[in-house]
Each structure stands twice: as C-alpha cells, then as structure tokens.
Enzyme design. Structure first.
Site, PDB file in Angstrom:
ATOM      1  N   SER A   4       0.839  -1.202   0.000  1.00  0.00           N
ATOM      2  CA  SER A   4       0.000   0.000   0.000  1.00  0.00           C
ATOM      3  C   SER A   4       0.873   1.251   0.000  1.00  0.00           C
ATOM      4  CB  SER A   4      -0.852  -0.038   1.274  1.00  0.00           C
ATOM      5  OG  SER A   4      -1.390   1.223   1.552  1.00  0.00           O
ATOM      6  N   TYR A   9      -1.470  -2.227  10.562  1.00  0.00           N
ATOM      7  CA  TYR A   9      -1.649  -2.592   9.149  1.00  0.00           C
ATOM      8  C   TYR A   9      -0.526  -1.939   8.326  1.00  0.00           C
ATOM      9  CZ  TYR A   9      -3.503  -2.255   4.372  1.00  0.00           C
ATOM     10  OH  TYR A   9      -3.646  -2.300   2.998  1.00  0.00           O
TER      11      TYR A   9
HETATM   12  N1  LIG Z   1      -8.835  -1.496  -0.905  1.00  0.00           N
HETATM   13  C1  LIG Z   1      -7.874  -0.599  -0.734  1.00  0.00           C
HETATM   14  O1  LIG Z   1      -8.120   0.628  -0.615  1.00  0.00           O
HETATM   15  C2  LIG Z   1      -6.437  -1.052  -0.698  1.00  0.00           C
HETATM   16  C3  LIG Z   1      -5.433  -0.069  -0.741  1.00  0.00           C
HETATM   17  C4  LIG Z   1      -4.101  -0.467  -0.696  1.00  0.00           C
HETATM   18  C5  LIG Z   1      -3.781  -1.811  -0.611  1.00  0.00           C
HETATM   19  N2  LIG Z   1      -4.771  -2.746  -0.564  1.00  0.00           N
HETATM   20  C6  LIG Z   1      -4.386  -4.159  -0.465  1.00  0.00           C
HETATM   21  O2  LIG Z   1      -4.928  -4.838  -1.582  1.00  0.00           O
HETATM   22  C7  LIG Z   1      -5.170  -6.210  -1.236  1.00  0.00           C
HETATM   23  C8  LIG Z   1      -6.591  -6.577  -1.649  1.00  0.00           C
HETATM   24  O3  LIG Z   1      -7.490  -5.725  -0.958  1.00  0.00           O
HETATM   25  P1  LIG Z   1      -9.048  -5.642  -1.339  1.00  0.00           P
HETATM   26  O4  LIG Z   1      -9.395  -4.209  -1.277  1.00  0.00           O
HETATM   27  O5  LIG Z   1      -9.332  -6.423  -2.561  1.00  0.00           O
HETATM   28  O6  LIG Z   1      -9.676  -6.396  -0.052  1.00  0.00           O
HETATM   29  P2  LIG Z   1     -11.100  -7.110   0.114  1.00  0.00           P
HETATM   30  O7  LIG Z   1     -12.081  -6.628  -0.901  1.00  0.00           O
HETATM   31  O8  LIG Z   1     -11.439  -6.963   1.578  1.00  0.00           O
HETATM   32  O9  LIG Z   1     -10.777  -8.657  -0.190  1.00  0.00           O
HETATM   33  C9  LIG Z   1      -9.928  -9.374   0.671  1.00  0.00           C
HETATM   34  C10 LIG Z   1      -9.809 -10.792   0.196  1.00  0.00           C
HETATM   35  O10 LIG Z   1      -8.887 -11.445   1.094  1.00  0.00           O
HETATM   36  C11 LIG Z   1      -9.517 -12.603   1.639  1.00  0.00           C
HETATM   37  N3  LIG Z   1      -8.988 -12.837   2.985  1.00  0.00           N
HETATM   38  C12 LIG Z   1      -9.075 -12.006   4.064  1.00  0.00           C
HETATM   39  N4  LIG Z   1      -8.484 -12.582   5.118  1.00  0.00           N
HETATM   40  C13 LIG Z   1      -8.013 -13.790   4.691  1.00  0.00           C
HETATM   41  C14 LIG Z   1      -7.333 -14.855   5.320  1.00  0.00           C
HETATM   42  N5  LIG Z   1      -7.004 -14.807   6.616  1.00  0.00           N
HETATM   43  N6  LIG Z   1      -7.002 -15.951   4.584  1.00  0.00           N
HETATM   44  C15 LIG Z   1      -7.334 -16.016   3.268  1.00  0.00           C
HETATM   45  N7  LIG Z   1      -7.976 -15.038   2.614  1.00  0.00           N
HETATM   46  C16 LIG Z   1      -8.317 -13.944   3.333  1.00  0.00           C
HETATM   47  C17 LIG Z   1     -11.021 -12.290   1.615  1.00  0.00           C
HETATM   48  O11 LIG Z   1     -11.830 -13.458   1.633  1.00  0.00           O
HETATM   49  P3  LIG Z   1     -12.381 -14.075   3.031  1.00  0.00           P
HETATM   50  O12 LIG Z   1     -12.916 -12.912   3.822  1.00  0.00           O
HETATM   51  O13 LIG Z   1     -13.410 -15.071   2.636  1.00  0.00           O
HETATM   52  O14 LIG Z   1     -11.208 -14.725   3.681  1.00  0.00           O
HETATM   53  C18 LIG Z   1     -11.105 -11.578   0.269  1.00  0.00           C
HETATM   54  O15 LIG Z   1     -11.146 -12.519  -0.781  1.00  0.00           O
HETATM   55  C19 LIG Z   1      -4.893  -6.303   0.263  1.00  0.00           C
HETATM   56  O16 LIG Z   1      -3.608  -6.810   0.482  1.00  0.00           O
HETATM   57  C20 LIG Z   1      -4.954  -4.865   0.744  1.00  0.00           C
HETATM   58  O17 LIG Z   1      -4.170  -4.648   1.901  1.00  0.00           O
HETATM   59  C21 LIG Z   1      -6.092  -2.404  -0.614  1.00  0.00           C
END
Ligand SMILES: NC(=O)c1ccc[n+]([C@@H]2O[C@H](COP(=O)([O-])OP(=O)(O)OC[C@H]3O[C@@H](n4cnc5c(N)ncnc54)[C@H](OP(=O)(O)O)[C@@H]3O)[C@@H](O)[C@H]2O)c1
Length: 245
Positions: free
Chosen positions: A138, A151
């Site tokens: 991030s 985080y």
């Molecule tokens: N969204 C943002 O603004 C943002 C910004 C910067 C970086 N990121 C990074 O981008 C990545 C994806 O984020 P996103 O926004 O797509 O998140 P998201 O929509 O919340 O999706 C998270 C995914 O991770 C899975 N997950 C969560 N905990 C898990 C665990 N313990 N074991 C296996 N799977 C797990 C969830 O499925 P389950 O809940 O079923 O496990 C889901 O498929 C992350 O690394 C996040 O830190 C996001």
C-alpha cells in the site's frame, strides 16, 4: 518480463475485491486458483468464473497453509505465479494499552502469512523456467495512518521483505514485483466505504498489477502511492498530517 498467458496462478484472497478482479482478468488464458476463508464467497466467485479453482484456506493458519500447499504440489506442480493479495486491517488506538490485539492480527495476515507462503512455495517456483511473486502492499508504507498503525507497519515490513527477497533471487528465474496500491473501492473498508471519490476500482487496480508483472517492474506505485512517496521525501510531517487529517 513475464507473459500473462499459460501460467498457473495462485491468488490469495481471490474471492472478492482486487483478487477477484485479478482472477477475472487472468482466467481466459491461465489456470487460476484462488483461496479465501469463506466458502460462500468462493462459491459466488466460481459462479462468476466457472473455470476458477477455489480453495478454502485461512492463510494465517499454519496447518491450513500446509494442507493448501500439499494439494497445490499434487494438483498444480506447474504453479509459477504467486500473488500475495489477501489483506485486512484492524483499527487501533495506539494510546490504548489493549491495542496489541490489532498488532497480532495485522502482522499475521499482512506479513507473516505472505512470507510463510512464499518461503514454502519457493522450491516449487524455482523449478519453473519463469516464475514471479507479486506482493500487494500500500502507499501507506510511506505515510502511515495512526488509526491503522499495525496494518501500515505490516505492509512496510512486506515492502522491506520484498526488496530483500528480490535481491536474494537476483540470479534466478523468479522475479519479485511489489505493487503499492492507492485507495481502491472494495469491501476492504468494511462499513466505511471510502468517501474519497478518487478511489480506483478493483478492475483498474488489477489492470495496474498485471501491467507491472508483464513489464517486469520491481515496484509499482500507481497514482497517489507515488505522491505519498514524494511527499514523505520532501515534507514528511505535512505528508503525515495530510494522511491523518
Ligand atoms: N482497498 C484498498 O483501498 C487497498 C489499498 C491499498 C492496498 N490494498 C491491499 O490490496 C489487497 C486486496 O485488498 P481488497 O481491497 O481487494 O480487499 P477485500 O475486498 O477486503 O478482499 C480481501 C480478500 O482477502 C480474503 N482474505 C481475508 N483474510 C483472509 C485470510 N485470513 N485468509 C485467506 N484469505 C483472506 C477475503 O476473503 P475471506 O474474507 O473469505 O477470507 C477476500 O477474498 C490487500 O492486500 C490490501 O491490503 C487495498
């Protein structure tokens, strides 16, 4: 450089958000395996993308990781692309002595799990003629938010680890790409969707990740992540004020 066809890809957290968008973009020309904790979310993902291979696995649980890896070694020995995408954040108040619960959870999911998966998959990846590890971090690596302190610290640890790993693998056929995402409009912000209208979509984030992998980029800082890096360099205190304001 990595071609984006005929790969076998493991995307952690591929049942929604950026991970599912990555799966959608890759599925036509690659074998795609996604994992997540919720069977229901995985079922919904598979309904959208019938060719998808889904695995229930909480990546923070060492026993579940081990059994996922043994299934992968058996069923997908040709695996050559690991996308460490699963992530989550726990709010914390650094002035509250009880905040260490968030520390444990944040480090387990955002740092320990991707490092453990990578270490365990490396022997398999190193057997492939071409392989890549993609770590999703991030822009908050540069300018952390105090209310998500652990985080941000965990992502900063993954950033540092990605650099060390890239160096360790410099003479191998395994590349390491880190994508420092800016704000993305997903369920990641549970109950508090980003008010910021400049959040990019999960599809756009996936497009940027794959562009980075295909071009052989080491680190990719789309949009505001690049700005955060410069602000941290030029005016760190003002940068922190902007992020935490
Ligand atoms: N969204 C943002 O603004 C943002 C910004 C910067 C970086 N990121 C990074 O981008 C990545 C994806 O984020 P996103 O926004 O797509 O998140 P998201 O929509 O919340 O999706 C998270 C995914 O991770 C899975 N997950 C969560 N905990 C898990 C665990 N313990 N074991 C296996 N799977 C797990 C969830 O499925 P389950 O809940 O079923 O496990 C889901 O498929 C992350 O690394 C996040 O830190 C996001």
């Amino acid at each position: 450089m990595m071609k984006l066809s005929e790969n076998t890809v493991l995307i952690t957290g591929g049942s929604e958000g950026v991970g599912l968008a990555l799966a959608r973009a890759l599925i036509a020309n690659n074998r795609v395996i996604v994992c997540g904790r919720s069977e229901e979310k995985l079922r919904r993902a598979k309904a959208q993308l019938p060719g998808l291979h889904t695995e229930v696995c909480d990546v923070t649980d060492a026993a579940q990781r081990d059994s996922l890896l043994s299934r992968l070694r058996g069923d997908f020995p040709e695996l050559n692309l690991l996308i460490n995408n699963a992530g989550g954040k726990w709010p914390c108040d650094l002035l509250d002595p009880a905040c260490s619960a968030a520390l444990v959870a944040d480090m387990a999911l955002n740092f320990t799990a991707p490092v453990a998966l990578t270490s365990q998959l490396l022997p398999l990846l190193r057997e492939r003629p071409r392989a890549a590890i993609v770590n999703i971090t991030s822009g908050l690596v540069y300018l952390p938010k105090a209310e998500q302190a652990f985080y941000c610290a965990a992502k900063a640890a993954l950033h540092s680890y990605s650099r060390s790993l890239r160096w360790a693998l410099r003479d191998s056929a395994v590349s390491v790409c880190e994508v420092l995402l800016p704000l993305v409009g997903t369920n990641f912000h549970r109950g508090r969707p980003p008010r910021n209208l400049r959040a990019i979509s999960a599809e756009r984030a996936a497009e940027l990740v794959l562009k980075g992998v295909a071009s052989g980029a080491r680190e990719l800082r789309p949009g505001k992540s690049a700005l955060a890096r410069w602000l941290d360099f030029l005016a760190p205190h003002r940068g922190l004020a902007a992020v935490n304001g």
